[in-house]
Each structure stands twice: as structure tokens, then as C-alpha cells.
Enzyme design. Structure first.
Site, PDB file in Angstrom:
ATOM      1  N   ALA A  65       0.840  -1.195   0.000  1.00 14.97           N
ATOM      2  CA  ALA A  65       0.000   0.000   0.000  1.00 14.97           C
ATOM      3  C   ALA A  65       0.879   1.251   0.000  1.00 14.97           C
ATOM      4  O   ALA A  65       2.103   1.179   0.159  1.00 14.97           O
ATOM      5  CB  ALA A  65      -0.903  -0.007   1.230  1.00 14.97           C
ATOM      6  N   GLY A 111      -0.513  -5.156   0.039  1.00 16.75           N
ATOM      7  CA  GLY A 111      -1.608  -4.953  -0.906  1.00 16.75           C
ATOM      8  C   GLY A 111      -1.364  -5.609  -2.248  1.00 16.75           C
ATOM      9  O   GLY A 111      -2.302  -5.983  -2.949  1.00 16.75           O
ATOM     10  N   GLU A 114      -2.457  -9.131  -1.774  1.00 15.78           N
ATOM     11  CA  GLU A 114      -3.920  -9.132  -1.699  1.00 15.78           C
ATOM     12  C   GLU A 114      -4.520  -8.982  -3.098  1.00 15.78           C
ATOM     13  O   GLU A 114      -5.518  -9.638  -3.422  1.00 15.78           O
ATOM     14  CB  GLU A 114      -4.384  -8.004  -0.777  1.00 15.78           C
TER      15      GLU A 114
END
Length: 260
Positions: A65, A111, A114
Site C-alpha cells: 500500500a 496490498g 492481496e
């Protein structure tokens, strides 16, 4: 919405290639996530596209992120909203009507992992590194990592990775079932497009129906999955592609699907 800055889209026949290019680490910022939504909408409008390849730039997939955004996120409400935006994007990819294949090179962390886990298939270059290091930053994965990783690999291994933030190699990711296969620098590109073309050669109605039936079984009860499968099997049996596929098989020739 600002002009798209961090995402590139290229369509080659039935294959759409999404490239995330947000130097220096391809951070999955809120703007990048919004741009991914916009590009996915554009792809949905292209009837010729049957497969999506999702990749990073030539150095890495996504290293996590945007830490500067996270540093400015101080209230429960702000963090909750950020997490839900991540969930929305990952759910959209997971339930996208055509297959999305993650091409993982270099860092695939936080992220980035993910995002990759939301894709239907993952293949990796042998230099890929996977992990959910959020715990080392005093936080937890917020875009579905705690939910998807234990479903994709053995739960105790997933728990260990999440609680320690430990990173694993591409080979380990394959052994755990996190990625389909691992390829060298020389063969990675060829193998990725070979897989995509193998899928794209099939009829689009059957591709989308199979994917929808699979997702129904993964996310609902077994009986609901069977019901969705039966309905979609019925739909496929009314298509010209079914007639062509069976005729081609019986006559020992390659089928020429027209996606109808």
C-alpha cells in the site's frame, strides 16, 4: 476522477493487458485502486476480450500500500473506509466475469499480494517474493489478506505468514499452492501468453459460465453451486458454440468458436 496516471491498458486480440506502473514501488494507492476500477469497466465493454493479464512494471508487481497515505490515516473511520475500498476492488476482480491472471515479478507484498490473491490464476517469475508484512508496521492486512490467504494455502502456514510478516520465495509459493507455476526470466512472458491464449481460444459464453459456476461453489453452499452450474450448463447448451465444439470434436478438427 483524475486522468489515469498509474495504469496502462493494452488489448491484443482477445487478451487485455493491465500494467500497474506507479514508481518507485508500484504502491497500491487509493488513486491506483480507483484507476484499476476505471480500466476494468473499460474492459467489460470490450466484447472481444476473453482474458485479462494483470502485471506490474518490468521490475516488480506491487510492493504494498501507499505508506504515506497510511501514515496520514489516523482515525478508525478513515482506516475503515480505506479497508472497504480495498475490499471493493478485490471483490470486483475476484468476481470479474472473465478470468484475470496475475503475472507476478519481483515484490508482491502487502496490498500487492492481496491484489494477486483476488485474481483467478497466479503465475510467477522465479525472482518473485510474496508476503503480508503489515504486522511489522503495527497493522494488519486490510484488503482481504487475512481472509484469502488461509483459503488458498494451508491455514497454519497462512497464520504464521500473517503473524510474522515472513516473506516466501516463488518456489515456496508454488509448493504451497499460492501460484500455479514458476518460470525463468527467459520463458515467463511466453508461458504467460501461452496460458492466456489457451483460454482465449475457447468460447466466451463457456469461459464466463465456467468462471461464474466456480465462484458460486467457492463462495456459497455446495447445493447453491450445483444449482448455478446446472443453469449455466443449460445456457451453454443453447449456444452456437456448443454445436460447433461438438461438431469439431466429432469431425476431428479444431473448433472455431464465435462467442455466441
Amino acid at each position: 476522477m483524475k486522468a489515469i496516471e498509474h495504469i496502462r491498458l493494452k488489448v491484443e486480440g482477445a487478451i487485455a493487458i493491465i500494467t500497474i506502473d506507479h514508481p518507485p514501488v508500484n504502491a497500491l494507492s487509493m488513486q491506483t485502486m480507483a484507476e484499476l476500477h476505471e480500466v476494468l469497466t473499460e474492459i467489460e465493454q470490450k466484447k472481444e476480450v476473453k482474458v485479462v493479464l494483470l502485471r506490474g512494471n518490468e521490475k516488480l508487481f506491487v510492493a504494498g500500500a501507499d505508506l504515506y497515505e497510511l501514515l496520514k490515516t489516523e482515525t478508525n473511520e478513515e482506516a475503515y473506509k480505506m479497508s472497504k475500498l480495498g475490499h471493493e476492488l478485490m471483490d470486483r476482480i475476484e468476481n470479474f466475469p472473465i478470468p484475470v491472471i496475475a503475472l507476478v515479478e519481483g515484490a508482491c507484498l502487502g496490498g500487492g499480494l492481496e491484489l494477486a490473491m483476488a485474481c483467478h490464476i497466479r503465475i510467477a517469475k522465479d525472482n518473485a517474493i510474496f508476503g503480508l508484512p503489515e504486522i511489522t508496521l503495527g497493522i494488519i492486512p486490510g484488503a482481504g489478506g487475512t481472509q484469502r490467504l488461509p483459503k488458498l494455502i494451508e491455514s497454519s502456514k497462512a497464520i504464521e505468514m500473517i503473524l510474522t510478516g515472513r516473506r516466501i520465495s516463488a518456489g515456496d509459493a508454488k509448493n504451497l499452492g499460492l501460484v500455479l507455476d514458476v518460470y525463468s526470466e527467459e520463458s515467463f512472458e511466453q508461458e504467460a501468453f501461452s496460458l492466456a491464449n489457451n483460454i482465449a481460444d475457447k468460447g466466451k459464453v463457456a469461459i464466463t459460465s465456467a468462471l461464474k459456476a466456480i465462484q458460486a461453489g467457492l463462495h456459497h453452499s455446495e447445493q447453491e453451486g450445483f444449482e448455478v452450474e446446472a443453469n449455466l450448463f443449460g445456457l451453454c447448451c443453447t449456444t452456437n458454440d456448443k454445436q460447433e465444439g461438438i461438431s469439431a470434436f466429432l469431425n476431428k478438427r479444431k473448433a472455431k468458436f464465435e462467442d455466441r
